[in-house]
Design a protein around this motif. Sequence first.
Motif, PDB file in Angstrom:
ATOM      1  N   GLU A  20       0.862  -1.171   0.000  1.00  0.00           N
ATOM      2  CA  GLU A  20       0.000   0.000   0.000  1.00  0.00           C
ATOM      3  C   GLU A  20       0.910   1.235   0.000  1.00  0.00           C
ATOM      4  OE1 GLU A  20      -3.472  -0.526   0.397  1.00  0.00           O
ATOM      5  OE2 GLU A  20      -3.771   1.584  -0.066  1.00  0.00           O
ATOM      6  N   PRO A  21       0.705   2.178  -0.948  1.00  0.00           N
ATOM      7  CA  PRO A  21       1.528   3.394  -0.930  1.00  0.00           C
ATOM      8  C   PRO A  21       1.327   4.148   0.388  1.00  0.00           C
ATOM      9  CG  PRO A  21       0.260   3.249  -2.966  1.00  0.00           C
ATOM     10  CD  PRO A  21      -0.244   2.166  -2.064  1.00  0.00           C
ATOM     11  N   GLN A  22       2.392   4.762   0.872  1.00  0.00           N
ATOM     12  CA  GLN A  22       2.290   5.553   2.098  1.00  0.00           C
ATOM     13  C   GLN A  22       2.460   7.021   1.724  1.00  0.00           C
ATOM     14  OE1 GLN A  22       1.461   4.071   4.968  1.00  0.00           O
ATOM     15  NE2 GLN A  22       1.415   2.146   3.828  1.00  0.00           N
ATOM     16  N   GLY A  23       1.481   7.558   1.027  1.00  0.00           N
ATOM     17  CA  GLY A  23       1.570   8.938   0.583  1.00  0.00           C
ATOM     18  C   GLY A  23       2.420   9.037  -0.673  1.00  0.00           C
ATOM     19  N   LYS A  60       9.002  12.851   1.318  1.00  0.00           N
ATOM     20  CA  LYS A  60       8.550  12.433   2.649  1.00  0.00           C
ATOM     21  C   LYS A  60       8.452  10.930   2.794  1.00  0.00           C
ATOM     22  CE  LYS A  60       6.240  16.220   4.870  1.00  0.00           C
ATOM     23  NZ  LYS A  60       5.005  16.973   4.837  1.00  0.00           N
ATOM     24  N   THR A  79       9.101   6.829   2.195  1.00  0.00           N
ATOM     25  CA  THR A  79      10.188   5.927   1.830  1.00  0.00           C
ATOM     26  C   THR A  79       9.626   4.591   1.351  1.00  0.00           C
ATOM     27  OG1 THR A  79      10.348   5.115   4.087  1.00  0.00           O
ATOM     28  CG2 THR A  79      11.841   6.892   3.487  1.00  0.00           C
ATOM     29  N   ARG A 107      -1.070  13.681  -1.792  1.00  0.00           N
ATOM     30  CA  ARG A 107      -2.221  12.928  -2.282  1.00  0.00           C
ATOM     31  C   ARG A 107      -2.323  12.928  -3.798  1.00  0.00           C
ATOM     32  NH1 ARG A 107      -6.415  16.294   0.172  1.00  0.00           N
ATOM     33  NH2 ARG A 107      -4.668  17.520   0.913  1.00  0.00           N
ATOM     34  N   TYR A 151      -6.202   7.741  -6.607  1.00  0.00           N
ATOM     35  CA  TYR A 151      -5.774   6.679  -5.699  1.00  0.00           C
ATOM     36  C   TYR A 151      -6.987   6.259  -4.884  1.00  0.00           C
ATOM     37  CZ  TYR A 151      -3.682   4.803  -1.355  1.00  0.00           C
ATOM     38  OH  TYR A 151      -3.367   4.048  -0.261  1.00  0.00           O
ATOM     39  N   ALA A 152      -7.413   5.023  -5.042  1.00  0.00           N
ATOM     40  CA  ALA A 152      -8.472   4.468  -4.202  1.00  0.00           C
ATOM     41  C   ALA A 152      -7.791   3.557  -3.187  1.00  0.00           C
ATOM     42  CB  ALA A 152      -9.477   3.684  -5.040  1.00  0.00           C
ATOM     43  N   PRO A 153      -7.634   4.011  -1.937  1.00  0.00           N
ATOM     44  CA  PRO A 153      -6.836   3.269  -0.955  1.00  0.00           C
ATOM     45  C   PRO A 153      -7.303   1.817  -0.831  1.00  0.00           C
ATOM     46  CG  PRO A 153      -7.422   5.411  -0.088  1.00  0.00           C
ATOM     47  CD  PRO A 153      -8.180   5.254  -1.371  1.00  0.00           C
ATOM     48  N   GLY A 154      -6.338   0.925  -0.742  1.00  0.00           N
ATOM     49  CA  GLY A 154      -6.655  -0.481  -0.603  1.00  0.00           C
ATOM     50  C   GLY A 154      -7.047  -1.139  -1.902  1.00  0.00           C
ATOM     51  N   SER A 173       8.218   5.544   9.072  1.00  0.00           N
ATOM     52  CA  SER A 173       8.218   6.270   7.798  1.00  0.00           C
ATOM     53  C   SER A 173       9.640   6.545   7.327  1.00  0.00           C
ATOM     54  CB  SER A 173       7.413   7.563   7.906  1.00  0.00           C
ATOM     55  OG  SER A 173       8.195   8.562   8.507  1.00  0.00           O
ATOM     56  N   ALA A 197       0.883   8.925   7.242  1.00  0.00           N
ATOM     57  CA  ALA A 197       1.458   8.409   6.005  1.00  0.00           C
ATOM     58  C   ALA A 197       0.942   9.166   4.793  1.00  0.00           C
ATOM     59  CB  ALA A 197       1.135   6.927   5.876  1.00  0.00           C
ATOM     60  N   THR A 198      -0.352   9.369   4.710  1.00  0.00           N
ATOM     61  CA  THR A 198      -0.930   9.888   3.474  1.00  0.00           C
ATOM     62  C   THR A 198      -1.377  11.332   3.573  1.00  0.00           C
ATOM     63  OG1 THR A 198      -3.147   9.180   4.070  1.00  0.00           O
ATOM     64  CG2 THR A 198      -1.776   7.586   2.912  1.00  0.00           C
ATOM     65  N   HIS A 229     -14.133   6.350   3.136  1.00  0.00           N
ATOM     66  CA  HIS A 229     -13.742   5.744   1.873  1.00  0.00           C
ATOM     67  C   HIS A 229     -13.853   4.223   1.898  1.00  0.00           C
ATOM     68  CE1 HIS A 229     -11.723   7.664  -1.598  1.00  0.00           C
ATOM     69  NE2 HIS A 229     -11.696   6.410  -1.987  1.00  0.00           N
ATOM     70  N   ARG A 230     -13.578   3.631   3.070  1.00  0.00           N
ATOM     71  CA  ARG A 230     -13.558   2.177   3.182  1.00  0.00           C
ATOM     72  C   ARG A 230     -14.924   1.606   3.511  1.00  0.00           C
ATOM     73  NH1 ARG A 230      -8.250  -0.232   2.917  1.00  0.00           N
ATOM     74  NH2 ARG A 230      -6.825   1.525   2.740  1.00  0.00           N
ATOM     75  N   PRO A 257     -10.817  -3.621  -0.300  1.00  0.00           N
ATOM     76  CA  PRO A 257     -10.423  -2.357   0.351  1.00  0.00           C
ATOM     77  C   PRO A 257     -11.310  -1.991   1.535  1.00  0.00           C
ATOM     78  CG  PRO A 257     -11.584  -1.904  -1.697  1.00  0.00           C
ATOM     79  CD  PRO A 257     -11.489  -3.403  -1.581  1.00  0.00           C
ATOM     80  N   ARG A 287      -8.361  -3.899   6.593  1.00  0.00           N
ATOM     81  CA  ARG A 287      -7.040  -3.689   6.008  1.00  0.00           C
ATOM     82  C   ARG A 287      -6.516  -2.300   6.321  1.00  0.00           C
ATOM     83  NH1 ARG A 287      -7.201  -4.526   0.057  1.00  0.00           N
ATOM     84  NH2 ARG A 287      -5.122  -3.682  -0.146  1.00  0.00           N
ATOM     85  N   ASP A 304      -2.940  -1.951   8.014  1.00  0.00           N
ATOM     86  CA  ASP A 304      -1.873  -1.116   7.462  1.00  0.00           C
ATOM     87  C   ASP A 304      -1.458  -0.037   8.450  1.00  0.00           C
ATOM     88  OD1 ASP A 304      -1.637  -2.466   5.073  1.00  0.00           O
ATOM     89  OD2 ASP A 304      -3.059  -1.212   4.003  1.00  0.00           O
TER      90      ASP A 304
END
Lengths: 520, 314
Positions: free
Chosen positions: A58-61, A66, A68, A198, A211-214, B38, B82-83, B93-94, B264, B268, B272
């Motif tokens: 899962e991308p972290q931003g 910022k 990694t 984002r 981006y639709a998380p998950g 992070s 994170a985001t 969203h979920r 999604p 999860r 995460d």
Amino acid sequence: VIRRHPALLALALAAVAAAASAAAFASRPATAAPRAHATPAAATIQRGGTLVAAISGEPQGFDPQKTTAYASFQVLENVYDTLVEPGANLQMQPALATSWTQSKNHLTWTFQLRKGVKFQNGRAFTSADVVYSANRWRAKASQVAYRLAAVKSVTAKGRYAVVFHLKAPAPNLLSAIGGFKGLAVVPKEIVADNTIGRHPVGTGPFEFVKYAPGDEIVLKRNPYYWRTSQPYLDQVVYKIVPDASVKTTNLTGGQVDWIDSVPSQSLKSLRKTSGVKVASIPGNDYWYFALNEKRKQWQDVRVRQAISYGIDRAQITEAARAGEATPNQAAIPRTSTWYAPISPFHYNPAKAKALLKAAGASDLTLDLLVTSQYPESVAAGQVIAAELGQIGVKVKVDSVDFGTWLDREGKGDDDAFLLSWLGNIDPQDFYYAQHHCGGADNFQGFCSKQVDKYLDAGQKTTNQAQRKRDYAKAAQLIVKQASYIYLYNPDVVQAWRTKVHGYAPRPDSAIRFRTVWVGK
Amino acid sequence: VLLYVLRRIVQAAFVTVGVSIASFALIHLVPGDPVRVSLGTRYDPQTAQVLRHAAGLDRPLVEQYLRWAGHALRGDLGVSFATQQPVGSAIVHRLPATLTLAGAALLVAVLIALPLGTIAAVRARTPVDYAATAISQVGVSIPDFWIGIMLIFLVAGRWGWLPPSGYVSIGQSFTGWLDHLVLPALSVGLVSAAILSRFVRAAMIEALAQDYTRTARARGLSQRAVVVRHALKNALPPVVTVTGLQLAYLLGGVIVVETIFAWPGLGRLALDAAQTRDYPVLQGAILLFALTFVVVNLLVDVLYALLDPRIQVR
């Protein structure tokens, strides 16, 4: 590896040879080298279409300065550009910078910038964007600031040139600014309106859509892209599929066209599946474990050497990677221009026992820190435990989640930690911060003045042949004194449907889709 | 009944606050923090210090909690480390995916459990009952993710009937939505069905042994009428309770099944967040899970009171 992919290896060797004569490091302007990997003949390319790519994480931003997370960079690689970028052979090639010169004292580097480049929002790219981005790279809260420790300032010289002013010569400046997309050139407006995390906007081949998380990340073709014939695809959809074997099922079923890795247990059957191509090339990552020298029992070099003699790297490689890796006693892989053959240790339990006895070490127990996040580390740890058991060292394989692993590694709460380092290109990436006395990533507490001498010399000398010798000497000492006990360089194993063309796995595991096209 | 409901609501509020304090403390007790994760393996203490300070992580824990709770009361759950996405919208969203899966799984469970449990009860201690019992025993013992893996391997992999994983919203495509929903809903629903059918059977056996059932029979009603109209109706209250708790459990996210099916959902998101030590997201998710349990319990109790007039305020 060699057995299965003679063509790829030949290509890599040819690329290395070409690079040796390339002007990338010379003080005269570098010429635009041709793309090293074969691009398909123009006539056969079919434009348009969508590539559905499955990724595990899962991308972290999406802020390149910022985050990694590898999953973030799987996307960002195709959205952003850097000033220079590694070609297939990992030598730096022109990207947003077309050429560069160094002053005689090596303290100023001038980069000429590409003209006519636009960000995906349509705004023209100029030197002001590089200066802005460079300040962001070097900011206190930046994740990539460590790569530019030698830089004093970055200034514009007209609209299409920038100057890097250095505190000390930095022979690896090109790989520092081009080896990682964390040094992406970003437009300041997306920082100002705080959308960079984002909704990234860059100059790269694909434009971020959503981006639709998950679930998924969608990119579309950047109409302003400066390599005007690319990209060929209209769209790239990244599907996030955390389970490795389900990811494989998606590929064989045709729900996805490309997967970012292949679990070793699926390799055999996937290679036999019609309509699927599996590619495997030697990678630049390396796996190692390090004995915690802050604890007394690991301070005696003989004890550390005994551990290194007591493990069978071939067996560890087979168990952890099903052979998709090359055992190595040092960090730099054979395929790198910086490779130096170093192999003082061979599997020898009798010698290991003798060394332990000589050091007066008996009844040793070893708490080996591995992480469930990377099952490979657990598999490697289990083999190491079994092998060290043979020489009388009782190993407890301590498998924790990654956050805990990092925390305990940082606090030194272990006898040894096992993991890998990714994305290394320059020898300084491989050895400096991990083995210099008090180095930022020297969590094992190794310290040798002799090693420091060579590491410091390599960091400063601008003579590349001399640099290679310096790092080879440092590496020899690091290996021999077992600061890290190196295990292997993993292969990059990826697979795709045969209708996907123009993709090649890269040794640095970066994923580039700009040359990819999909047959009907 | 109103007073009863009011008292239950006040209790629920206390429970929620308690859970939020306990979870806040626990989350911060776990080794590692969002800055450490992070930054990854390349750790620069100075950068970490700057980031920790910017995020307020260097403040005393009590102050951090009070600040969080103050914002939460005003509906602001903070921003993901994170985001940089607001936690509230990350959760919202979920929700569609989670609600879809929970609803479908519960439907599967009820559709299987009611007939299975009833038949087993009516034919108690006959081979039919033993077979039903055996089936549900197996169902209870098998983990849902194992069923999921088998379904993916056979239905999606071997036979290619359905997609192995992923989620399509109902707005995008109804058939796509259904195709992607069947396997995960079955994986989760079968296990719930097994649990539920045991309760149905027990409640039905009890109901069938009651005087009113005997009376109904004596009045010459058909077996079907006796079972459905009299016994089943009276057996429902305990079944509703268990169904409600199952729903709350499903809404909390079925983490492993969601991971396998790349679904999604909230489970999860929480997983995460736990792995990256994304405190605000994790705290928000836990708060939501707690609220779900509390609210579902509340509704079940109220429903119970309506179904069974004997339950009175005391």
